[in-house]
Design a protein around this motif. Structure first.
Motif, PDB file in Angstrom:
ATOM      1  N   ASN A  65      36.236  39.073  46.952  1.00 25.42           N
ATOM      2  CA  ASN A  65      36.582  38.369  48.193  1.00 25.42           C
ATOM      3  C   ASN A  65      35.463  37.534  48.805  1.00 25.42           C
ATOM      4  O   ASN A  65      35.451  37.324  50.021  1.00 25.42           O
ATOM      5  N   TRP A  68      36.949  34.904  50.772  1.00 24.74           N
ATOM      6  CA  TRP A  68      37.880  35.457  51.754  1.00 24.74           C
ATOM      7  C   TRP A  68      39.026  34.511  52.067  1.00 24.74           C
ATOM      8  O   TRP A  68      39.117  33.935  53.153  1.00 24.74           O
ATOM      9  N   LYS A  69      39.868  34.341  51.079  1.00 28.97           N
ATOM     10  CA  LYS A  69      41.082  33.522  51.185  1.00 28.97           C
ATOM     11  C   LYS A  69      40.763  32.059  51.519  1.00 28.97           C
ATOM     12  O   LYS A  69      41.573  31.359  52.100  1.00 28.97           O
ATOM     13  N   ARG A  71      38.760  31.076  53.730  1.00 28.60           N
ATOM     14  CA  ARG A  71      38.439  30.934  55.158  1.00 28.60           C
ATOM     15  C   ARG A  71      36.951  30.735  55.424  1.00 28.60           C
ATOM     16  O   ARG A  71      36.586  30.097  56.403  1.00 28.60           O
ATOM     17  N   ASP A  94      40.713  39.690  60.770  1.00 24.27           N
ATOM     18  CA  ASP A  94      40.501  38.569  59.867  1.00 24.27           C
ATOM     19  C   ASP A  94      39.255  37.781  60.268  1.00 24.27           C
ATOM     20  O   ASP A  94      38.454  37.392  59.419  1.00 24.27           O
ATOM     21  N   THR A  98      35.996  37.459  57.950  1.00 21.54           N
ATOM     22  CA  THR A  98      35.573  36.113  57.568  1.00 21.54           C
ATOM     23  C   THR A  98      34.102  35.921  57.900  1.00 21.54           C
ATOM     24  O   THR A  98      33.327  35.412  57.078  1.00 21.54           O
TER      25      THR A  98
END
Length: 117
Positions: A65, A68-69, A71, A94, A98
């Protein structure tokens, strides 16, 4: 199944406790480490790995991760958001994760002990 499956060991539990147990047992340095744990503590885990003898020059450390998406790519580095009123629990989680992943990426980029690829 891989013919090398017997060489792979999965350890689950508290990451700090597991690393301390491995150090106390004087385990040989690993060739590959996959870190998937409490993301807020990744920086501390990395420091423990690098300072413990559990890794050696050339060890591949894979950290889950790190983007982290996606982000972390859009994170403002000027500080925390100014409007946190009414922030729900999921949004706060979140945001915190992040920020933690962003700080880890900065740490890795600046750490002379590692090469980021």
């Amino acid at each position: 199944r891989s013919p090398y499956g017997q060489r792979i060991e999965i350890r689950q539990g508290n990451a700090v406790d597991l690393m301390n147990q491995m150090v106390e047992a004087s385990e040989a340095a690993y060739d590959v480490v996959f870190l998937d744990a409490d993301k807020r503590k990744y920086a501390a885990y990395l420091d423990t790995l690098l300072g413990s003898g559990l890794v050696k020059p050339g060890t591949l450390i894979v950290i889950d991760n790190v983007l982290w998406k996606g982000r972390v790519l859009g994170l403002s580095v000027s500080g925390p958001p100014s409007n946190l009123d009414g922030e729900d629990r999921a949004t706060r989680r979140d945001r915190v994760l992040t920020q933690a992943m962003h700080e880890l990426n900065v740490k890795v980029r600046k750490d002379p002990r590692v090469e980021q690829v």
